[in-house]
Design a protein around this motif. Structure first.
Motif, PDB file in Angstrom:
ATOM      1  N   THR A  99     -31.376  22.590  20.436  1.00 59.59           N
ATOM      2  CA  THR A  99     -29.996  22.074  20.462  1.00 59.59           C
ATOM      3  C   THR A  99     -29.826  20.953  19.446  1.00 59.59           C
ATOM      4  O   THR A  99     -30.474  19.905  19.570  1.00 59.59           O
ATOM      5  CB  THR A  99     -29.640  21.579  21.879  1.00 59.59           C
ATOM      6  N   GLY A 100     -28.996  21.195  18.443  1.00 56.72           N
ATOM      7  CA  GLY A 100     -28.722  20.177  17.435  1.00 56.72           C
ATOM      8  C   GLY A 100     -29.842  20.042  16.417  1.00 56.72           C
ATOM      9  O   GLY A 100     -30.918  20.631  16.563  1.00 56.72           O
ATOM     10  N   ALA A 101     -29.548  19.273  15.384  1.00 56.11           N
ATOM     11  CA  ALA A 101     -30.497  19.143  14.274  1.00 56.11           C
ATOM     12  C   ALA A 101     -31.837  18.583  14.745  1.00 56.11           C
ATOM     13  O   ALA A 101     -32.902  19.114  14.402  1.00 56.11           O
ATOM     14  CB  ALA A 101     -29.894  18.250  13.190  1.00 56.11           C
ATOM     15  N   GLU A 102     -31.781  17.540  15.545  1.00 55.25           N
ATOM     16  CA  GLU A 102     -33.046  16.948  15.996  1.00 55.25           C
ATOM     17  C   GLU A 102     -33.731  17.811  17.038  1.00 55.25           C
ATOM     18  O   GLU A 102     -34.931  17.667  17.277  1.00 55.25           O
ATOM     19  CB  GLU A 102     -32.793  15.523  16.513  1.00 55.25           C
ATOM     20  N   GLY A 103     -32.982  18.721  17.642  1.00 58.41           N
ATOM     21  CA  GLY A 103     -33.586  19.694  18.560  1.00 58.41           C
ATOM     22  C   GLY A 103     -34.122  20.930  17.869  1.00 58.41           C
ATOM     23  O   GLY A 103     -34.660  21.827  18.528  1.00 58.41           O
ATOM     24  N   GLY A 104     -33.944  20.986  16.547  1.00 57.32           N
ATOM     25  CA  GLY A 104     -34.495  22.115  15.792  1.00 57.32           C
ATOM     26  C   GLY A 104     -33.600  23.339  15.753  1.00 57.32           C
ATOM     27  O   GLY A 104     -34.068  24.441  15.447  1.00 57.32           O
ATOM     28  N   GLN A 105     -32.298  23.169  16.044  1.00 57.27           N
ATOM     29  CA  GLN A 105     -31.384  24.321  16.059  1.00 57.27           C
ATOM     30  C   GLN A 105     -30.952  24.674  14.633  1.00 57.27           C
ATOM     31  O   GLN A 105     -30.457  23.815  13.903  1.00 57.27           O
ATOM     32  CB  GLN A 105     -30.151  24.008  16.906  1.00 57.27           C
ATOM     33  N   GLU A 106     -31.133  25.935  14.280  1.00 52.53           N
ATOM     34  CA  GLU A 106     -30.729  26.412  12.951  1.00 52.53           C
ATOM     35  C   GLU A 106     -29.475  27.270  13.013  1.00 52.53           C
ATOM     36  O   GLU A 106     -28.647  27.221  12.106  1.00 52.53           O
ATOM     37  CB  GLU A 106     -31.875  27.195  12.300  1.00 52.53           C
ATOM     38  N   VAL A 107     -29.342  28.074  14.043  1.00 56.92           N
ATOM     39  CA  VAL A 107     -28.165  28.934  14.201  1.00 56.92           C
ATOM     40  C   VAL A 107     -27.289  28.336  15.298  1.00 56.92           C
ATOM     41  O   VAL A 107     -27.728  28.209  16.457  1.00 56.92           O
ATOM     42  CB  VAL A 107     -28.562  30.384  14.557  1.00 56.92           C
TER      43      VAL A 107
END
Ligand code: AMP
Ligand code: ZN
Length: 124
Positions: A99-107
């Protein structure tokens, strides 16, 4: 109070996969849920579950999505076994939602990774 559902951008990859506009290796489909194999699997079994409605991430999930997200979580173990994950407790699977950039979400269309199968895995 949850944030409103993010409207589907015209170019959402996973909206297009759910609509059949971009090909995928389908695992499951019903009125609300679509599941397909991850194109870069980390594990012997690695598929993604998505709601057909565009929700950008878990950060946009609200009370109106509780039943849908609950259905997805209850369906995940059934699909995991059907796809070749070994039974709990010796087998099992991993569920991840970045979830989110810091959560590693790419799509940015909410998705649940379901990973399993015999170790070692490529990652994780
Ligand atoms: P995340 O970092 O959680 O947003 O993960 C996105 C996932 O989508 C990655 O594991 C990708 O390998 C996967 N992915 C990207 N494009 C496709 C595609 N066209 N078909 C299947 N999986 C994809
Ligand atoms: Zn979407």
């Amino acid at each position: 109070m949850s944030q409103p559902v993010t409207h589907a951008p015209d170019n959402c990859l996973f909206c297009k996969i759910a609509a059949g506009q971009i090909p995928s290796r389908k695992v499951y489909e019903d009125d609300e849920i679509f599941a397909f194999h991850d194109i870069h699997p980390w594990a012997p079994v690695h598929f993604l579950m998505i709601p057909k409605v565009h929700i950008a991430s878990m950060a946009q999930a609200g009370a109106e999505h509780a039943a849908l997200l609950g259905r997805m979580m209850v369906l995940a173990p059934q699909l995991a076994l059907a796809q070749g994950c070994n039974p709990y407790p010796a087998g099992g699977f991993r569920i991840v939602t970045n979830t989110g950039a810091e959560g590693g979400q790419e799509v940015h269309h909410l998705h649940i990774h379901v990973m399993g199968g015999p170790r070692p895995w490529l990652k994780g």
